[in-house]
Design a protein around this motif. Structure first.
Motif, PDB file in Angstrom:
ATOM      1  N   GLU A 161     -24.635 -66.852  51.303  1.00 40.29           N
ATOM      2  CA  GLU A 161     -24.481 -66.829  49.847  1.00 40.29           C
ATOM      3  C   GLU A 161     -24.228 -65.415  49.334  1.00 40.29           C
ATOM      4  OE1 GLU A 161     -27.952 -68.811  48.370  1.00 40.29           O
ATOM      5  OE2 GLU A 161     -27.109 -70.815  48.711  1.00 40.29           O
ATOM      6  N   LEU A 183     -21.021 -72.480  55.019  1.00 40.34           N
ATOM      7  CA  LEU A 183     -22.094 -72.939  54.129  1.00 40.34           C
ATOM      8  C   LEU A 183     -22.153 -74.467  54.086  1.00 40.34           C
ATOM      9  CD1 LEU A 183     -22.248 -70.547  51.051  1.00 40.34           C
ATOM     10  CD2 LEU A 183     -24.201 -71.447  52.323  1.00 40.34           C
ATOM     11  N   TYR A 208     -19.064 -77.614  49.358  1.00 42.12           N
ATOM     12  CA  TYR A 208     -18.622 -76.395  50.037  1.00 42.12           C
ATOM     13  C   TYR A 208     -17.388 -76.653  50.905  1.00 42.12           C
ATOM     14  CZ  TYR A 208     -22.597 -73.555  48.566  1.00 42.12           C
ATOM     15  OH  TYR A 208     -23.503 -72.837  47.812  1.00 42.12           O
TER      16      TYR A 208
END
Length: 313
Positions: A161, A183, A208
């Motif tokens: 992140e 992710l 994602y």
């Protein structure tokens, strides 16, 4: 190993990857005098800061004989090291797509290997020297740290992140897409390990995955869409989202027929069959399942030739 010979010097590396470090160091301390008797030459231990602290604390008798010389990687070399590893990892991930990420380089990043430890030490040096990396390299570094912490789920996610947060919008889109994909893979793995959060984690993975595909399309890289699309279909299948799965599987099948990937064709046909089964379309589902098996058999039959070509290459 020495067997009575007396080299000019002996350099020992790799202590940081020994699983039973404490036992090895304690036993070394107990036989300190044997080193004086047997080694009439300099003994150099090439170690990191963590091992040095253990030597001071756990091996005081041997450490009291030592002269400690600290080395700090020059800034240019440190940046070059990070850039080299980053380029290699992204190149490989783009090459294999959603296939198992099992190369030597990748295994080393995800284990307590010398490469993984070097990456952590590089991170420490960056902090200590106050080095400010270029945004893209800083984002790549966080991605590498995420891979190296794969066994520590929460820490790994935080690094991914941070990588996205640091990524410049106009930087390499292909690499950015890989971070989104990773992710998605993280959330899909989390879903498998935490059944109480299965649906919500799969939905997060789908989001994602979709962002990764959108970025690859923006970069005009349809071959990368083909390589990375099937995991999203698998997550849709798990959630029984047949309406969304059908067009995605059709798109995957078309792309992978274009780029002639038999394994991904088989996977796409299987996903499309699942979508049709979910809609009780039995006849078409059976035909697609048979098509998936045919593609899989063709892929298996082609493997010896592919391996032969790789060896010749």
């Amino acid at each position: 190993e020495i067997r009575g010979t007396q080299p000019k010097a002996l350099v020992v590396i790799g202590l940081e990857v020994i699983h039973s470090q404490d036992i090895v160091l304690a036993s070394t301390n107990q036989v300190r005098e044997e080193f004086r008797k047997a080694f009439a030459f300099p003994l150099v231990l090439w170690i990191n800061d963590t091992i040095l602290k253990k030597l001071i604390k756990q091996v005081p008798d041997l450490e009291s004989w030592a002269s400690v010389v600290e080395f700090e990687m020059p800034t240019n070399s440190l940046i070059a090291f990070l850039q080299e590893i980053s380029d290699s990892v992204f190149e490989e991930l783009i090459d294999v797509g959603s296939a198992p990420f099992l190369s030597k380089l990748s295994r080393e990043l995800g284990s307590a290997s010398t490469l993984s430890l070097e990456l952590e030490l590089a991170q420490q040096d960056i902090k200590q020297q106050g080095i400010e990396l270029e945004p893209e390299l800083a984002a790549s570094q966080q991605f590498l740290l995420g891979l190296s912490k794969a066994s520590v789920m929460e820490e790994s996610r935080q690094h991914y992140e941070r990588s996205l947060a640091l990524w410049p919008s106009d930087a390499c889109l292909e690499h950015q897409g890989c971070v989104y994909y990773q992710l998605g893979l993280w959330h899909r793995t989390y879903a498998a390990q935490n059944r109480s959060e299965y649906d919500s984690s799969c939905l997060q993975a789908i989001q994602y995955y979709q962002q990764a595909l959108t970025i690859f399309e923006k970069a005009n890289r349809p071959e990368l869409v083909a390589k990375f699309i099937n995991p999203m279909g698998e997550a849709l299948q798990r959630l029984e989202k047949w309406k969304d799965l059908k067009p995605l599987a059709q798109k995957s099948l078309s792309l992978n027929e274009t780029y002639a990937d038999l394994y991904r064709q088989a996977s796409a046909s299987g996903l499309l069959a699942e979508a049709l089964l979910g809609k009780s379309n039995w006849i078409e589902a059976k035909q697609l399942a048979e098509k998936a098996l045919q593609a899989l058999e063709a892929a298996i039959d082609a493997e010896p030739d592919q391996l032969s070509n790789e060896r010749q290459g």
